[in-house]
Design a protein around this motif. Structure first.
Motif, mmCIF file in Angstrom:
data_model
loop_
_atom_site.group_PDB
_atom_site.id
_atom_site.type_symbol
_atom_site.label_atom_id
_atom_site.label_comp_id
_atom_site.label_asym_id
_atom_site.label_seq_id
_atom_site.Cartn_x
_atom_site.Cartn_y
_atom_site.Cartn_z
ATOM 1 N N ALA A 197 40.033 54.026 23.987
ATOM 2 C CA ALA A 197 41.652 54.211 24.292
ATOM 3 C C ALA A 197 42.115 53.147 25.071
ATOM 4 O O ALA A 197 43.034 52.870 25.040
ATOM 5 N N ILE A 198 41.773 53.342 26.229
ATOM 6 C CA ILE A 198 41.838 52.042 27.213
ATOM 7 C C ILE A 198 41.453 50.720 26.916
ATOM 8 O O ILE A 198 42.419 49.836 27.642
ATOM 9 N N LYS A 199 40.820 50.840 26.158
ATOM 10 C CA LYS A 199 39.956 48.661 26.006
ATOM 11 C C LYS A 199 41.277 48.424 25.058
ATOM 12 O O LYS A 199 41.850 47.503 24.697
ATOM 13 N N ALA A 200 41.391 48.675 24.086
ATOM 14 C CA ALA A 200 42.967 49.552 22.688
ATOM 15 C C ALA A 200 44.191 48.849 23.450
ATOM 16 O O ALA A 200 44.905 48.213 23.285
ATOM 17 N N LYS A 201 43.862 50.122 24.751
ATOM 18 C CA LYS A 201 45.516 49.851 25.768
ATOM 19 C C LYS A 201 45.771 48.282 25.742
ATOM 20 O O LYS A 201 46.845 47.865 26.866
ATOM 21 N N LEU A 202 44.665 48.271 26.366
ATOM 22 C CA LEU A 202 44.558 46.852 27.843
ATOM 23 C C LEU A 202 45.133 45.407 27.024
ATOM 24 O O LEU A 202 45.898 44.867 27.391
ATOM 25 N N ILE A 203 43.919 45.847 26.088
ATOM 26 C CA ILE A 203 44.372 44.918 24.456
ATOM 27 C C ILE A 203 45.956 44.857 24.070
ATOM 28 O O ILE A 203 46.592 43.066 23.872
ATOM 29 N N ASP A 204 46.128 45.214 23.899
ATOM 30 C CA ASP A 204 47.939 46.000 22.962
ATOM 31 C C ASP A 204 48.811 45.082 24.572
ATOM 32 O O ASP A 204 49.880 45.020 24.695
ATOM 33 N N GLN A 205 48.409 45.588 25.956
ATOM 34 C CA GLN A 205 49.388 45.317 27.009
ATOM 35 C C GLN A 205 49.073 43.284 27.010
ATOM 36 O O GLN A 205 50.117 43.157 27.952
ATOM 37 N N LYS A 206 48.329 42.813 26.568
ATOM 38 C CA LYS A 206 48.232 41.629 26.405
ATOM 39 C C LYS A 206 49.659 40.701 26.085
ATOM 40 O O LYS A 206 49.796 39.846 26.716
ATOM 41 N N ARG A 207 50.237 41.349 25.453
ATOM 42 C CA ARG A 207 51.534 40.986 24.433
ATOM 43 C C ARG A 207 52.662 40.901 26.271
ATOM 44 O O ARG A 207 53.392 39.961 25.594
ATOM 45 N N THR A 208 52.630 41.312 26.539
ATOM 46 C CA THR A 208 53.434 40.897 27.884
ATOM 47 C C THR A 208 53.222 40.849 29.253
ATOM 48 O O THR A 208 53.660 40.458 29.761
ATOM 49 N N VAL A 209 51.574 40.569 29.234
ATOM 50 C CA VAL A 209 50.717 40.134 30.327
ATOM 51 C C VAL A 209 51.507 38.742 29.895
ATOM 52 O O VAL A 209 50.843 37.536 29.257
ATOM 53 N N LEU A 210 51.908 38.002 30.915
ATOM 54 C CA LEU A 210 52.235 36.395 30.864
ATOM 55 C C LEU A 210 51.421 36.042 31.474
ATOM 56 O O LEU A 210 50.162 34.860 30.723
ATOM 57 N N SER A 211 50.033 36.594 32.603
ATOM 58 C CA SER A 211 49.275 35.616 33.250
ATOM 59 C C SER A 211 48.599 37.214 33.304
ATOM 60 O O SER A 211 48.943 38.072 34.546
ATOM 61 N N TYR A 212 47.102 36.613 34.308
ATOM 62 C CA TYR A 212 46.467 37.705 35.475
ATOM 63 C C TYR A 212 46.160 36.925 37.156
ATOM 64 O O TYR A 212 45.968 35.825 36.868
ATOM 65 N N TYR A 213 45.954 37.619 37.369
ATOM 66 C CA TYR A 213 45.905 36.425 38.988
ATOM 67 C C TYR A 213 44.589 37.626 39.643
ATOM 68 O O TYR A 213 44.509 38.577 39.826
ATOM 69 N N ALA A 214 44.638 36.545 40.501
ATOM 70 C CA ALA A 214 43.526 37.066 41.582
ATOM 71 C C ALA A 214 43.808 36.614 42.988
ATOM 72 O O ALA A 214 44.237 35.861 43.244
ATOM 73 N N GLY A 215 44.233 37.786 43.842
ATOM 74 C CA GLY A 215 44.693 37.563 45.377
ATOM 75 C C GLY A 215 46.063 37.491 45.395
ATOM 76 O O GLY A 215 47.248 37.044 45.010
ATOM 77 N N PHE A 216 46.308 37.496 46.541
ATOM 78 C CA PHE A 216 47.373 38.715 46.915
ATOM 79 C C PHE A 216 48.063 36.692 46.423
ATOM 80 O O PHE A 216 49.726 37.220 46.289
ATOM 81 N N ASP A 217 48.246 35.746 47.494
ATOM 82 C CA ASP A 217 48.898 35.064 47.278
ATOM 83 C C ASP A 217 49.377 34.310 46.219
ATOM 84 O O ASP A 217 50.328 33.515 45.722
ATOM 85 N N ASP A 218 48.459 34.150 44.881
ATOM 86 C CA ASP A 218 48.368 33.587 43.093
ATOM 87 C C ASP A 218 49.357 34.796 43.075
ATOM 88 O O ASP A 218 50.312 34.917 42.134
ATOM 89 N N GLY A 219 49.607 36.005 42.823
ATOM 90 C CA GLY A 219 50.444 37.374 42.621
ATOM 91 C C GLY A 219 51.301 36.281 42.836
ATOM 92 O O GLY A 219 52.156 36.832 42.305
ATOM 93 N N VAL A 220 52.015 36.529 44.709
ATOM 94 C CA VAL A 220 53.174 36.188 45.088
ATOM 95 C C VAL A 220 53.635 34.979 44.245
ATOM 96 O O VAL A 220 55.265 34.763 44.009
ATOM 97 N N SER A 221 52.874 34.294 44.397
ATOM 98 C CA SER A 221 53.269 32.707 43.789
ATOM 99 C C SER A 221 53.931 32.665 42.328
ATOM 100 O O SER A 221 54.932 32.205 42.461
#
Length: 344
Positions: A197-221
């Motif tokens: 269920a979690i896998k399906a939910k996170l795949i579904d979330q990819k519709r709204t996600v512009l990008s994945y980020y790693a690191g504080f500065d990356d997300g803020v930027s």
């Protein structure tokens, strides 16, 4: 993180941090694997003046990366690491860290009562780490888009915000947060049906996600470049970082709860100089360092309770503190599958 965390430390902290070790340590080097903001220049300078050694800092963007780096050489590339409590069961099982002798870390006496007996870092009666900082994995939002704070993680799946969401590139945090969003009572021990269920939910979330980020500065930027309304945050310090960049950002703990974490310092099984590693941890547990963590970054510290209260870290009862999950490797494999799967 403020960088994982922006500390402005003055000369006062240097004067407060103990006497120097013998000159014999002058040519030594301490190799530190940590989050951004956990080894700011004033701290490093204080340690170097205290010990006569040099600190070589390597920053990481996720727990997964820390494990990858540590397992590659059984920890021989690093002397000390900073990582949260849920990781220690695996670190100990894989013999990547060694027990810490608190008697050789005088500033361990500064630990607040709540952090003196953290069972997640004790195995077979031996302590393997020392608590340093704590906080949450909250939901950060732009107040222009949300005059009233969003009250549920469900907003990350709302088609209204398609392409306007940032998500963390971190397997365990993504899975635990989604488990909370789905109402699962134990997000650290999931059944096969819950994983599906979690896998399906996170795949579904990819519709709204512009990008994945790693690191504080990356997300803020990425957030500060515009077009973002929501972010699954790495922690409290990203709010002041965003505000400095002109974003009217705020954080909230959704009604389903949020992840709480305690970061600890540990000594690698491959440490070249255990005494030098102990000196680093001792430096990090100076009360002035703890105070600055809270005053300058918004994180909870483990040595000054008044500083925690002063910054409003009063929502611990809404947090689900990280525990070792049923299988890190299963979660990492699932996350890699999710990222490789096209959005629906």
């Amino acid at each position: 993180m403020v960088r994982r965390r922006e500390f402005v430390m003055g000369a006062c902290i240097l004067a407060a941090l103990g006497a120097a070790l013998p000159a014999a340590a002058a040519e030594k080097e301490l190799r530190v694997l940590t989050w951004e903001g956990y080894a700011d220049e004033p701290w490093v300078k204080a340690f170097e003046e205290k010990t006569g050694a040099k600190a070589k800092i390597t920053y990481t963007g996720s727990v997964d990366e820390i494990f990858a780096k540590m397992t590659a050489t059984k920890g021989e590339d690093y002397d000390v690491i900073a990582i949260e409590t849920s990781s220690y069961k695996r670190l100990v099982q894989e013999k990547l860290v060694q027990p810490v002798d608190l008697a050789k870390i005088p500033n361990a006496g500064n630990l607040l009562p709540a952090f003196r007996d953290v069972q997640a870092i004790v195995f077979d009666g031996k302590t393997y780490a020392v608590p340093f900082a704590w906080g949450s994995i909250p939901l950060i939002y732009d107040k222009k888009a949300f005059p009233t704070p969003p009250d549920s993680w469900a907003v990350l799946w709302d088609e209204k915000y398609e392409g306007r969401v940032l998500a963390m590139d971190d397997a365990n945090n993504a899975i635990v947060t989604t488990a909370l969003a789905l109402g699962y009572k134990d997000p650290f021990n999931l059944t096969d049906d819950q994983f599906a269920a979690i896998k399906a939910k996170l795949i579904d979330q990819k519709r709204t996600v512009l990008s994945y980020y790693a690191g504080f500065d990356d997300g803020v930027s990425i957030f500060a470049q515009g077009g973002i309304d929501l972010m699954m945050s790495m922690g409290e310090p990203q709010v002041p970082q965003l505000q400095k960049k002109g974003i009217d950002a705020a954080l909230t703990i959704p009604k389903e709860g949020a992840i709480g974490w305690i970061d600890c310092w540990a000594i690698s099984a491959g440490a070249r100089d255990t005494a030098l590693a102990e000196a680093w941890i001792d430096t990090m547990l100076d009360k002035k360092v703890g105070t600055y963590i809270s005053e300058k970054t918004g994180y909870g510290n483990t040595t000054n309770g008044d500083a925690n209260q002063a910054i409003g870290l009063t929502y611990a009862d809404k947090l689900v503190f990280l525990q070792a999950p049923e299988s890190f490797s299963k979660r990492i494999d699932l996350w890699n599958e999710i990222k490789a799967t096209p959005a629906n």
